[in-house]
Each structure stands twice: as C-alpha cells, then as structure tokens.
Design a protein around this motif. Structure first.
Motif, PDB file in Angstrom:
ATOM      1  N   ASP A 148      45.246  40.799  29.363  1.00 59.31           N
ATOM      2  CA  ASP A 148      44.720  42.137  29.116  1.00 59.31           C
ATOM      3  C   ASP A 148      44.765  42.989  30.369  1.00 59.31           C
ATOM      4  O   ASP A 148      45.059  44.184  30.303  1.00 59.31           O
ATOM      5  CB  ASP A 148      43.286  42.042  28.597  1.00 59.31           C
ATOM      6  N   THR A 149      44.501  42.356  31.526  1.00 58.29           N
ATOM      7  CA  THR A 149      44.584  43.119  32.773  1.00 58.29           C
ATOM      8  C   THR A 149      45.990  43.649  32.976  1.00 58.29           C
ATOM      9  O   THR A 149      46.177  44.817  33.335  1.00 58.29           O
ATOM     10  CB  THR A 149      44.195  42.227  33.965  1.00 58.29           C
ATOM     11  N   ARG A 209      48.168  44.270  30.679  1.00 54.51           N
ATOM     12  CA  ARG A 209      48.411  45.352  29.701  1.00 54.51           C
ATOM     13  C   ARG A 209      47.899  46.690  30.225  1.00 54.51           C
ATOM     14  O   ARG A 209      48.567  47.714  30.095  1.00 54.51           O
ATOM     15  CB  ARG A 209      47.720  45.026  28.386  1.00 54.51           C
ATOM     16  N   ILE A 210      46.696  46.678  30.810  1.00 57.00           N
ATOM     17  CA  ILE A 210      46.121  47.950  31.283  1.00 57.00           C
ATOM     18  C   ILE A 210      46.837  48.415  32.537  1.00 57.00           C
ATOM     19  O   ILE A 210      47.227  49.578  32.667  1.00 57.00           O
ATOM     20  CB  ILE A 210      44.614  47.776  31.562  1.00 57.00           C
ATOM     21  N   ILE A 211      47.026  47.462  33.480  1.00 58.76           N
ATOM     22  CA  ILE A 211      47.576  47.824  34.792  1.00 58.76           C
ATOM     23  C   ILE A 211      48.990  48.360  34.658  1.00 58.76           C
ATOM     24  O   ILE A 211      49.378  49.285  35.381  1.00 58.76           O
ATOM     25  CB  ILE A 211      47.554  46.583  35.705  1.00 58.76           C
ATOM     26  N   SER A 212      49.793  47.800  33.717  1.00 61.84           N
ATOM     27  CA  SER A 212      51.190  48.240  33.672  1.00 61.84           C
ATOM     28  C   SER A 212      51.292  49.706  33.287  1.00 61.84           C
ATOM     29  O   SER A 212      52.131  50.423  33.837  1.00 61.84           O
ATOM     30  CB  SER A 212      52.027  47.397  32.718  1.00 61.84           C
ATOM     31  N   VAL A 213      50.427  50.163  32.367  1.00 59.23           N
ATOM     32  CA  VAL A 213      50.447  51.585  32.020  1.00 59.23           C
ATOM     33  C   VAL A 213      50.102  52.425  33.248  1.00 59.23           C
ATOM     34  O   VAL A 213      50.759  53.437  33.534  1.00 59.23           O
ATOM     35  CB  VAL A 213      49.453  51.856  30.881  1.00 59.23           C
ATOM     36  N   LEU A 214      49.088  51.962  33.998  1.00 58.46           N
ATOM     37  CA  LEU A 214      48.682  52.696  35.196  1.00 58.46           C
ATOM     38  C   LEU A 214      49.820  52.774  36.199  1.00 58.46           C
ATOM     39  O   LEU A 214      50.080  53.824  36.793  1.00 58.46           O
ATOM     40  CB  LEU A 214      47.480  52.005  35.852  1.00 58.46           C
TER      41      LEU A 214
END
Lengths: 254, 84
Positions: A111-112, A114-119
């Motif tokens: 999940d980390t 998933r979030i970090i890649s968008v950022l």
C-alpha cells in the motif's frame, strides 16, 4: 566494527579536519565573492537582454540554449548506453511467465508503494515541467520518474508492470518518440531560417500568457519522457529471473 | 549563518567519507550497497549546502534510487559474499 577500522577512520577524519582547518586559517585562501565575467554574462542575459533565453533558471538556459549541443550529445550518449544494454540482453523471444509461490511483501509495503508511486510521478513531472523556472529539468525529472517502475518491480513483480501494458517494447517506443521529438525540435529553427537549436525568435517565449522560455519547456518535456522510459526498459530487462534468462538464451546449463 | 552551513557541510562530508570507507571494507556486498546509498544521502546534503540544486535533483534519484537498485539486481545474479 573491528579495531583496525576505527583507527583507520579516525586517522582519515583527523587528516580531513586538519587539512580543511589549515587551509581556512593558515593558508588564507581568498574567498571570492564576485562572479567571473562569463558567469556574469549568463546571469545578466538569461532573462533580460538581447541574447536572453527568457528563463529565470540560468542552469537550464545554459543546458538547453547556450550550450545546447553539449546536452544534445549527452542525450546521444545515454541513448547509446541503453542500446548497448539491450544488445547485451539480446532477447527476441517472448518470455514465459514464471509463477513462484510465496507470500510476497506485507500489505504495508504494497500500500505504501501504491501511494508513493503516484506522489513520485507528480513530483517528477513538476521537476521536469518547471525546469525552466526552478532547479531541475528533463534528466532530473526523468530519473526521478524511473524510480516508480523500480519500486513497483521490487514491491510487486515485473509482471505487475507488463500485465498493464508497460513492457520493454512499449518503453522503447515511448523513448524513441521522445528522442525523435528532440531531434525535430533541434531541426525546426533550421527550417525557419535560423541556426541549429536556436531558441528564442523561433519559438514563442510565452504561450497563453504563461512563461515557457521558448523551446526549453519542450526540450525538458521530451527529455523527461526519453530518460524515464529508457531507464524503465533497462530495469525490465534486468529483473528477468536468471533461470528464465538462461532458458531464452539457451546457453549454459544449470 | 555561513558558519552553521560550513559545519553541516563538514559533518555531512565526514559521514559520507565514513560510509564510503565502510562500503569498501564490507565483505557482504548487499550491506556495502546500503552503505554506498548512505554515502549518497550525505553527499546530497553537501550538494544542497554548496547551492547546487540542479546537481542534487539528479544525484538524489540516481545515487540513492537507480544506482542502488542496479547493484542489487547485479548482486542477485552473482554471489552475495565478496571472495578474495
């Protein structure tokens, strides 16, 4: 840590401190506060003046305007490096997918990522597209973008990328589009009666009221695409499991 | 103000030096790669203090992300321990 390591480190650190303190206080190295004439020219003319690139970012205006051909050949070197990596791997057949049993990472890591890649995609796009306004540029943004497929390969697998259409071939096509666009941008001023890689009178300095610094924003955009896709292709090749790779090449036996 | 910057610069360079020494002397290659990434972090602080943000942005992505990952891929294809 072993005792020898501590002694060696201590000696080296003491040497560094002694030399730097000695240079500062005994050697009296003159601290230059004024800018050299060439630097002064760039600083004065990167935004104002007759030879301006209309960019407040002096580094980018030097990279893609004043010393533009240097950066062009630098891009060429990067292109050759990726080509040689592809030639080393020489994979033509389609590899089969290996399903290995295992749990993989925990949901925290996944999940980390998933979030970090968008950022990271957003930040890298900001670095690249604001390259003519703030520090950064195409290469910096592209190499930040390349961290995203890397994270996904590590946290999930390379099949997570390839299942969504980002194969080695797609990455190569995207990269070629970026490089061809750079070449076209180089040649446009020649067609308009200027010089190779000429910037300002040929390209507009403002588009829709926004400062785009002529061709700088386009060069940054296409370099961003080319570098990001080039690194992605190399990572996809490197992450092929060794067993599969031996099967495809058909060389040495296990 | 500039004194604080110079102190941070000295500390980060010395720590970077310690990390690079450890990376050279370490026999477990995976640990050596991690030390090398630590050296990258320290050098990126030094680049920031030396007012080179353009270099910093390229260095931080390549030295800590891409270079480390490339070496980990390479180590996964060979052996983990350094054999002299």
């Amino acid at each position: 840590m072993k005792r020898g390591h501590i002694i060696a480190l201590g000696v080296f650190i003491a040497l560094i401190l002694l030399v730097s303190l000695g240079i500062t206080f005994v050697g009296k190295v003159p601290m230059t506060t004024d800018v050299r004439p060439l630097g002064l020219f760039y600083l004065k003319n990167s935004y104002f003046g007759n030879y301006a690139a209309r960019s407040p970012e002096v580094v980018t205006s030097i990279l893609w305007d004043y010393r533009g051909l240097d950066t062009l050949f630098e891009t060429g070197v990067f292109f050759l490096a990726i080509i040689s990596a592809l030639a080393l791997f020489r994979i033509e057949k389609k590899e089969e997918k290996v399903k290995e049993k295992g749990e993989g990472f925990t949901f925290i890591v996944k999940d980390t990522v998933r979030i970090i890649s968008v950022l990271i995609v957003a930040v890298s796009a900001a670095i690249a597209l604001h390259g003519h306004l703030t520090p950064g540029g195409g290469f910096q943004g592209g190499s930040a973008l390349a961290v995203v497929p890397l994270l996904i390969i590590v946290a999930f697998s390379k099949y997570a990328l390839e299942g969504r259409g980002l194969t080695k071939d797609t990455a190569m096509i995207v990269r070629s589009i970026g490089l061809i666009s750079i070449i076209i941008l180089v040649l446009i001023p020649l067609a308009a009666g200027g010089y190779l890689m000429q910037n300002l009178p040929v390209f507009p300095s403002h588009i829709l009221g926004q400062l785009t610094s002529g061709s700088l924003v386009f060069y940054n955009l296409f370099e961003y695409i080319a570098v990001g896709a080039g690194f992605t292709a190399v990572f996809l090749l490197l992450s092929i499991p060794e067993k599969v790779f031996h099967k495809i090449i058909g060389g040495e036996k296990e | 103000m500039i004194f604080i910057h110079l102190v941070i610069l000295a500390i980060s360079m010395i720590l970077g030096f310690v990390f690079s020494y450890l990376a050279i002397m370490e026999e477990d290659l995976l640990k050596a790669v991690i030390y090398s990434a630590g050296q990258g972090v320290m050098f990126s602080i030094a680049f920031y203090i030396l007012m080179a943000p353009d270099v910093l942005l390229a260095y931080i992505a390549i030295a800590i992300g891409i270079y480390t990952a490339l070496l980990v891929f390479v180590i996964s294809k060979t052996e983990r321990k350094e054999v002299v």
